[in-house]
Motif scaffolding. Structure first.
Motif, PDB file in Angstrom:
ATOM      1  N   PRO B 252       0.853  -1.185   0.000  1.00  0.00           N
ATOM      2  CA  PRO B 252       0.000   0.000   0.000  1.00  0.00           C
ATOM      3  C   PRO B 252       0.886   1.231   0.000  1.00  0.00           C
ATOM      4  CG  PRO B 252      -0.445  -1.443   1.894  1.00  0.00           C
ATOM      5  CD  PRO B 252       0.827  -1.895   1.268  1.00  0.00           C
ATOM      6  N   ARG B 253       0.521   2.176  -0.802  1.00  0.00           N
ATOM      7  CA  ARG B 253       1.317   3.398  -0.858  1.00  0.00           C
ATOM      8  C   ARG B 253       0.551   4.552  -0.241  1.00  0.00           C
ATOM      9  NH1 ARG B 253       5.645   2.985  -4.084  1.00  0.00           N
ATOM     10  NH2 ARG B 253       5.780   1.219  -5.503  1.00  0.00           N
ATOM     11  N   ARG B 254      -0.255   4.204   0.754  1.00  0.00           N
ATOM     12  CA  ARG B 254      -1.014   5.283   1.383  1.00  0.00           C
ATOM     13  C   ARG B 254      -0.070   6.181   2.159  1.00  0.00           C
ATOM     14  NH1 ARG B 254      -4.741   1.029   2.026  1.00  0.00           N
ATOM     15  NH2 ARG B 254      -3.954   0.501   4.067  1.00  0.00           N
ATOM     16  N   ALA B 255      -0.550   7.376   2.429  1.00  0.00           N
ATOM     17  CA  ALA B 255       0.284   8.337   3.135  1.00  0.00           C
ATOM     18  C   ALA B 255       0.681   7.760   4.484  1.00  0.00           C
ATOM     19  CB  ALA B 255      -0.480   9.639   3.321  1.00  0.00           C
ATOM     20  N   THR B 256       1.918   8.033   4.884  1.00  0.00           N
ATOM     21  CA  THR B 256       2.377   7.516   6.154  1.00  0.00           C
ATOM     22  C   THR B 256       1.694   8.263   7.299  1.00  0.00           C
ATOM     23  OG1 THR B 256       4.273   8.932   5.726  1.00  0.00           O
ATOM     24  CG2 THR B 256       4.573   6.549   5.481  1.00  0.00           C
ATOM     25  N   ARG B 257       1.442   9.508   7.079  1.00  0.00           N
ATOM     26  CA  ARG B 257       0.707  10.232   8.115  1.00  0.00           C
ATOM     27  C   ARG B 257      -0.447  10.982   7.470  1.00  0.00           C
ATOM     28  NH1 ARG B 257       2.312  15.240   7.215  1.00  0.00           N
ATOM     29  NH2 ARG B 257       4.230  15.495   6.056  1.00  0.00           N
ATOM     30  N   PRO B 258      -1.540  11.036   8.160  1.00  0.00           N
ATOM     31  CA  PRO B 258      -2.683  11.723   7.559  1.00  0.00           C
ATOM     32  C   PRO B 258      -2.368  13.205   7.394  1.00  0.00           C
ATOM     33  CG  PRO B 258      -3.108  11.178   9.867  1.00  0.00           C
ATOM     34  CD  PRO B 258      -1.805  10.543   9.510  1.00  0.00           C
ATOM     35  N   PRO B 259      -2.867  13.819   6.308  1.00  0.00           N
ATOM     36  CA  PRO B 259      -2.597  15.226   6.094  1.00  0.00           C
ATOM     37  C   PRO B 259      -3.237  16.052   7.194  1.00  0.00           C
ATOM     38  CG  PRO B 259      -4.244  14.429   4.559  1.00  0.00           C
ATOM     39  CD  PRO B 259      -3.728  13.240   5.290  1.00  0.00           C
ATOM     40  N   ALA B 260      -2.608  17.166   7.467  1.00  0.00           N
ATOM     41  CA  ALA B 260      -3.137  18.045   8.509  1.00  0.00           C
ATOM     42  C   ALA B 260      -4.535  18.522   8.120  1.00  0.00           C
ATOM     43  CB  ALA B 260      -2.201  19.240   8.676  1.00  0.00           C
ATOM     44  N   ASP B 261      -5.301  18.873   9.112  1.00  0.00           N
ATOM     45  CA  ASP B 261      -6.645  19.345   8.839  1.00  0.00           C
ATOM     46  C   ASP B 261      -6.623  20.762   8.285  1.00  0.00           C
ATOM     47  OD1 ASP B 261      -7.911  17.088   9.359  1.00  0.00           O
ATOM     48  OD2 ASP B 261      -8.930  17.727  11.197  1.00  0.00           O
ATOM     49  N   GLY B 262      -5.766  20.970   7.318  1.00  0.00           N
ATOM     50  CA  GLY B 262      -5.627  22.311   6.755  1.00  0.00           C
ATOM     51  C   GLY B 262      -6.716  22.598   5.742  1.00  0.00           C
ATOM     52  N   PRO B 263      -6.543  23.694   5.041  1.00  0.00           N
ATOM     53  CA  PRO B 263      -7.536  24.050   4.018  1.00  0.00           C
ATOM     54  C   PRO B 263      -7.432  23.107   2.827  1.00  0.00           C
ATOM     55  CG  PRO B 263      -5.691  25.577   3.976  1.00  0.00           C
ATOM     56  CD  PRO B 263      -5.454  24.664   5.135  1.00  0.00           C
ATOM     57  N   TYR B 264      -8.516  22.999   2.088  1.00  0.00           N
ATOM     58  CA  TYR B 264      -8.552  22.143   0.913  1.00  0.00           C
ATOM     59  C   TYR B 264      -7.810  22.790  -0.253  1.00  0.00           C
ATOM     60  CZ  TYR B 264     -12.261  19.486   3.163  1.00  0.00           C
ATOM     61  OH  TYR B 264     -12.991  18.712   4.016  1.00  0.00           O
ATOM     62  N   ALA B 265      -7.060  21.981  -1.003  1.00  0.00           N
ATOM     63  CA  ALA B 265      -6.478  22.468  -2.257  1.00  0.00           C
ATOM     64  C   ALA B 265      -7.563  22.476  -3.330  1.00  0.00           C
ATOM     65  CB  ALA B 265      -5.319  21.589  -2.685  1.00  0.00           C
ATOM     66  N   LEU B 266      -8.402  21.455  -3.269  1.00  0.00           N
ATOM     67  CA  LEU B 266      -9.517  21.355  -4.218  1.00  0.00           C
ATOM     68  C   LEU B 266     -10.781  21.108  -3.409  1.00  0.00           C
ATOM     69  CD1 LEU B 266     -10.858  20.799  -7.048  1.00  0.00           C
ATOM     70  CD2 LEU B 266     -10.269  18.414  -6.662  1.00  0.00           C
ATOM     71  N   PHE B 287     -17.160  17.616  -1.627  1.00  0.00           N
ATOM     72  CA  PHE B 287     -16.022  16.997  -0.934  1.00  0.00           C
ATOM     73  C   PHE B 287     -14.821  17.910  -1.079  1.00  0.00           C
ATOM     74  CE2 PHE B 287     -15.754  15.467  -5.281  1.00  0.00           C
ATOM     75  CZ  PHE B 287     -14.418  15.632  -5.585  1.00  0.00           C
ATOM     76  N   GLY B 288     -13.739  17.546  -0.428  1.00  0.00           N
ATOM     77  CA  GLY B 288     -12.529  18.351  -0.534  1.00  0.00           C
ATOM     78  C   GLY B 288     -11.312  17.451  -0.534  1.00  0.00           C
ATOM     79  N   VAL B 289     -10.240  17.924  -1.166  1.00  0.00           N
ATOM     80  CA  VAL B 289      -8.981  17.188  -1.158  1.00  0.00           C
ATOM     81  C   VAL B 289      -7.906  18.113  -0.610  1.00  0.00           C
ATOM     82  CG1 VAL B 289      -7.367  15.818  -2.515  1.00  0.00           C
ATOM     83  CG2 VAL B 289      -9.749  16.015  -3.258  1.00  0.00           C
ATOM     84  N   ARG B 290      -7.193  17.632   0.404  1.00  0.00           N
ATOM     85  CA  ARG B 290      -6.158  18.470   1.019  1.00  0.00           C
ATOM     86  C   ARG B 290      -4.824  18.227   0.329  1.00  0.00           C
ATOM     87  NH1 ARG B 290      -9.145  16.840   5.505  1.00  0.00           N
ATOM     88  NH2 ARG B 290     -10.219  18.599   6.460  1.00  0.00           N
ATOM     89  N   LEU B 327     -13.755  24.932  -6.159  1.00  0.00           N
ATOM     90  CA  LEU B 327     -12.815  25.914  -5.631  1.00  0.00           C
ATOM     91  C   LEU B 327     -11.412  25.343  -5.608  1.00  0.00           C
ATOM     92  CD1 LEU B 327     -15.540  25.954  -3.452  1.00  0.00           C
ATOM     93  CD2 LEU B 327     -14.489  28.185  -3.165  1.00  0.00           C
ATOM     94  N   LEU B 328     -10.449  26.153  -6.039  1.00  0.00           N
ATOM     95  CA  LEU B 328      -9.041  25.788  -5.948  1.00  0.00           C
ATOM     96  C   LEU B 328      -8.412  26.709  -4.922  1.00  0.00           C
ATOM     97  CD1 LEU B 328      -8.169  25.379  -9.712  1.00  0.00           C
ATOM     98  CD2 LEU B 328      -8.536  23.583  -8.035  1.00  0.00           C
ATOM     99  N   SER B 329      -7.872  26.116  -3.876  1.00  0.00           N
ATOM    100  CA  SER B 329      -7.322  26.885  -2.757  1.00  0.00           C
ATOM    101  C   SER B 329      -8.306  27.964  -2.324  1.00  0.00           C
ATOM    102  CB  SER B 329      -5.988  27.531  -3.142  1.00  0.00           C
ATOM    103  OG  SER B 329      -5.137  26.546  -3.658  1.00  0.00           O
ATOM    104  N   GLY B 330      -9.578  27.627  -2.301  1.00  0.00           N
ATOM    105  CA  GLY B 330     -10.589  28.538  -1.801  1.00  0.00           C
ATOM    106  C   GLY B 330     -11.168  29.500  -2.802  1.00  0.00           C
TER     107      GLY B 330
END
Lengths: 404, 525
Positions: B252-266, B287-290, B327-330
């Motif tokens: 599995p190539r999932r992220a080793t750590r979950p992304p921060a609860d930051g703003p969505y890029a998309l 939905f949103g993607v960080r 929205l892209l970066s908001g």
């Protein structure tokens, strides 16, 4: 299920095309992939062939090019026709060449080459974006009428007297061809249909204008009066019929070839023509490009109309623009060039020589000049056969995957 | 019915070879399909499965070798010949008339008539009889365009059975089905073989082969590289035969750590889209993607993925009655391809490349107006070539020359070229569709690594795939779409076949998949 139709649409667009990908070529790809799986470590591009081998390969490519094969095939068939009807080809061909290039005929041939080349661009420019402009006649005729009307009614100094009608004629041609763009992009009516449909009334309108509002009074001929001297295109030194139109068209052709090969717009036009969806995906304004190329082609047609009118005999004679059939000879030449813009001037020259040499051949060898039209027709048939074979082969390969 | 080796095979390909120009697609292939068995034919793309099936169905004639039925040699000049010999094909892309009913579609071309007039009652009876016989029930009077894909496939099978097919060839039959529908299909195929008919199953999904097949023939580069009984073989053995080596463990190539609860890029907010006929295709998708996250999109084909991705990439402008925002970066985006969104489309030859143009020309699409490629007169030929060389090297794209047409590249290399072009732009958002479709297994690993790298570099990745294993391996979250809505959101670890499959049929909605589920409103807020 409401999602039904999309399922199929999606398949048709997405997966089917993928199916096409895995056609006969796929086996080829597999070959390459095999190398990839086994021959790990061979990284980076393999250098291409160089040196003598490349020269031979290039020569082979030229000799086996569809255009060369088509011309050769047409000449062979024509020779057979000549032999069958009892004409000596050894007499006829030299007479044809003489009729076009020697005995003072070269000047007429060049004078016919200029409008044919212009009309070739009128067809070729939109073709690069995948649009067919078959309305060259109408664009040319209206361009010519506008040029004549301007020259007759507006008094201008020399220089400007030529330039202004030329520009106005180009704009007119662009406008007439441009009508087809929104019909194509908004209503989905192919330009091949609309350009042709617009052409006939456009030619008729030009004819009406020349016969009535612009007609020369008192002669009863369907023509305008002679244009004022300021509107005469200067003839080149030592010639009567070859005007400044030749260097002008040559220059514009060179500019187009350069733009096509190197320009950003040329790249976007070629991408649109070769795969419209790919261009759209890449952010190209494909609808605007369709309009630009159609208008660009129309501008050349209009310009040709003006070049004819502003050249000898310096008037718009009804029918004189369309009767020689520049438009369709030019289309034949562009098709013969089979997607290689650089070849267009040469194919135009070839077909111009063929049609210009016809009368000479008839006079000297007693061969009906219609034979040159047979040659032209055969060339087109052979080019079409090549294209069809290619198309069928591609279709069959696609079916292989879709059917299995 | 048990496989009985004493009987002559129901269908047989003997020493079949087929070349296309210099390419050998089939090289002396022997394939025997016994009466009453499900015989799987597997192999990578380009292994020769398609050509072989075309020969068995009369679409191609072999250069050498022949086809036999029940031990007797037959000549197949067309699919009509094949049908008359009891061979039936269920194509991957259904060949049905959407405006006609099930009964009309089944009998078309071989209609029962009474007094020279189509006997629809007889057609209806026939559909019902066959349906009862094989457990393939379908309402004979239903119009095709109102039926789900699984039922349409049944109609295709009924069509073949109505023409008395005794050997049914199914080409990638589960590509358009949910896992549940696939299971039902295999039950039907069992019923069919119980009557003595045989099934040839062309697929690349090994789990299906092992679950549903009796025997397997593996093709590789136009030759048979293995024949197995599914009862005694393993997936590893099959892979070995397919690609000539075994695969590493599916890491599995999932992220080793979950992304921060930051703003969505998309971010997508309450997207509603109707098609030309006014039918809703997207019905309130949010939905949103960080940055640094891969969000997967799963769903049966036609659940709205096409419309969603075309809207996100800007290729589909808002139509009448559409609403919602991308929205892209908001910042909301307007129509047209947005330069901040890289996009790897599913349709490689139709959209992602122009097959007739050179590799170099294909590699600059989208960047043709950037100053880096400018020369004195328009595009700089040397800059274009230089970029192509750099990219082919960096992404190990194998091509003889960058000025060769891209169509001369293998599927895997062409796909790497598309990825190279899109990923090298370093955009904040990447949309990827079916990244490994039609790509050989070796290249698949590389492509997965490239996508994972992009994520690790902080790009936000939206990944649509019909391969659940791919989604599981790559996606940090999977959104399941059904009838234009996001009906479930499942984290990568929890995305088992059953969970995903149930959601893909719409059987579960948000609430049923527990705490990790965002439901129809997704993660947006």
């Amino acid at each position: 299920m409401s999602g039904g139709p999309t399922v199929d649409g999606h398949d048709a667009n997405g997966q089917h095309a993928n199916g096409q990908h895995a056609d006969g070529r796929d086996a080829n790809e597999h070959h390459t992939d095999g190398r990839e799986v086994d021959g790990r470590g061979v990284d980076g591009p393999v250098p291409g062939r160089r040196g003598a081998g490349a020269v031979v390969a290039l020569a082979g490519r030229i000799v086996l090019a569809p255009a060369v094969l088509a011309v050769a095939g047409a000449l062979v068939l024509t020779t057979l026709v000549m032999l069958a009807v009892g004409v000596d080809p050894a007499l006829a061909y030299p007479a044809l060449v003489r009729g076009a290039l020697y005995d003072g005929n070269l000047e007429y041939t060049i004078a016919a080459f200029v409008p044919t080349l212009g009309m070739a661009l009128a067809f070729a420019i939109p073709l690069r974006a995948g649009e067919f402009n078959l309305g060259g006649d109408g664009q040319m005729a209206l361009g010519g009428v506008v040029a004549a009307a301007l020259a007759l009614n507006v008094t201008l100094p020399a220089g400007l007297g030529v330039l202004l009608p030329l520009v106005a004629a180009a704009l007119t041609g662009a406008l007439v061809a441009g009508i087809s763009a929104p019909l194509r992009t908004r209503l989905g009516v192919p330009a091949i249909v609309t350009t042709l449909l617009v052409s006939t009334p456009a030619v008729a309108l030009a004819s009406y204008l020349v016969r009535f509002p612009l007609a020369e009074q008192g002669t009863g001929n369907a023509q305008t009066p002679t244009l004022p001297d300021a509107a005469h295109l200067p003839a080149l030194a030592g010639s009567e019929y070859v005007t400044l139109g030749l260097p002008l068209i040559a220059l514009l052709t060179a500019a187009w070839l350069l733009a096509d090969a190197r320009g950003v717009l040329g790249y976007e036009i070629r991408a649109t023509g070769s795969n419209r969806e790919f261009a759209r995906y890449g952010g190209v304004a494909v609808n605007r490009l369709a309009a630009v190329t159609l208008a660009g082609g129309g501008a050349f047609a209009g310009l040709v109309g003006a070049l004819i009118v502003l050249g000898p005999p310096y008037r718009f004679v009804d029918g004189a623009l369309t009767a020689p059939g520049y438009t369709f000879t030019a289309i034949a030449a562009v098709l013969l060039a089979t997607g290689r813009p650089v070849a267009v001037p040469f194919t135009v020259a070839l077909l111009t020589i063929l049609s210009a040499g016809g009368p000479g051949m008839e006079r000297d060898a007693g061969v009906p000049s219609q034979l040159t039209q047979i040659v032209q027709g055969l060339i087109i048939v052979i080019v079409a056969v090549f294209a069809t074979v290619r198309h069928v082969r591609r279709r069959r390969n696609a079916r292989t995957e879709a059917g299995a | 019915m048990a496989v009985s080796p004493a009987e002559p095979p129901a269908a047989e390909l003997v020493g079949v070879s087929k070349r296309f120009g210099p390419v050998v697609a089939n090289d002396g292939i022997d394939l025997a399909i016994a009466k009453g068995e499900i015989h799987a034919v597997v192999g990578e793309n380009g292994a020769g499965k398609s050509t072989l099936m075309s020969i068995l169905y009369g679409l191609h004639r072999p250069d050498a070798g022949h086809v036999a039925r029940n031990g007797a040699r037959i000549r197949l000049r067309s699919p009509a010949d094949a049908i008359s010999h009891g061979l039936g094909m269920v194509h991957q892309h259904f060949r049905l008339f959407p405006e006609l009913t099930v009964a009309e579609n089944v009998v078309i071309g071989a209609e029962p008539t009474r007094g020279g007039v189509l006997d629809l009652a007889a057609a209806r009876r026939e559909v019902e009889r066959l349906g009862d016989l094989y457990g393939l029930r379908a309402d004979p009077d239903a119009r095709i365009d109102g039926l789900p894909v699984g039922i349409r496939q049944r109609v295709e099978i009924l069509k073949a059975l109505y023409r008395r097919a005794e050997v049914l060839i199914l080409d990638e039959p589960t590509a358009v089905l949910t896992p549940g529908e696939a299971t039902r299909l295999f039950d039907v195929l069992r019923t069919v073989t119980a009557t003595g008919a045989s099934v040839v199953l062309v697929t690349h999904k090994l789990t299906e082969v092992l679950a549903a097949g009796d025997r397997v023939t593996v093709l590789r580069r136009g030759r048979v590289t293995g024949r197995f009984d599914t009862a005694t073989t393993t997936a590893d053995e099959l892979v070995m035969a397919m690609i000539g080596r075994s695969l590493g463990p599916a890491t599995p190539r999932r992220a080793t750590r979950p992304p921060a609860d930051g703003p969505y890029a998309l971010e997508v907010r309450d997207l509603r889209v109707r098609d030309r006929d006014g039918v809703p295709r997207l019905d309130g998708v949010s939905f949103g993607v960080r940055p640094g996250e891969i969000v997967g999109i799963a769903g049966v084909a036609g659940s709205g993925q096409r419309e969603l991705l075309d809207t996100v990439t800007g290729l589909r402008g808002p139509g009448r009655g559409d609403s919602g925002e991308v929205l892209l970066s908001g910042a909301p985006v307007r129509r047209g391809r947005h330069p901040a969104v890289a996009y790897v489309p599913e349709d490689r030859r139709g959209r992602a490349t122009s097959p007739g143009m050179s590799l170099a020309e294909n590699l600059i699409m989208g960047d043709q107006r950037t100053p880096a490629l400018r020369g004195r007169l328009g595009l700089s030929a040397s800059a274009v070539r230089e970029r192509a060389r750099t990219l082919t090297e960096r992404f190990s794209i194998r091509a003889a020359s960058v000025s060769d047409p891209i169509s001369s590249l293998s599927g895997g290399n062409a796909q790497k070229a598309v990825l190279a072009r899109e990923l090298s732009r370093g955009t904040p958002v990447i949309v990827v569709e079916e990244p490994t479709q039609g790509v050989d297994v070796g290249a698949q690993e590389q492509i997965h690594a490239l996508i994972a790298d992009a994520r690790d570099q902080g790009q936000a990745v939206l990944l649509q795939s019909s391969e659940l294993t791919e989604l599981r391996a790559l996606a940090d979250r999977v959104l399941v779409m059904f009838e234009g809505r996001v009906v479930a959101e499942i984290t990568g670890e929890e995305a088992g076949d059953e969970r995903l499959g149930a959601a893909m049929t719409g059987a579960t909605t948000g609430g049923a998949s527990g705490t990790t589920t965002g439901g129809t409103s997704g993660a947006a807020s």
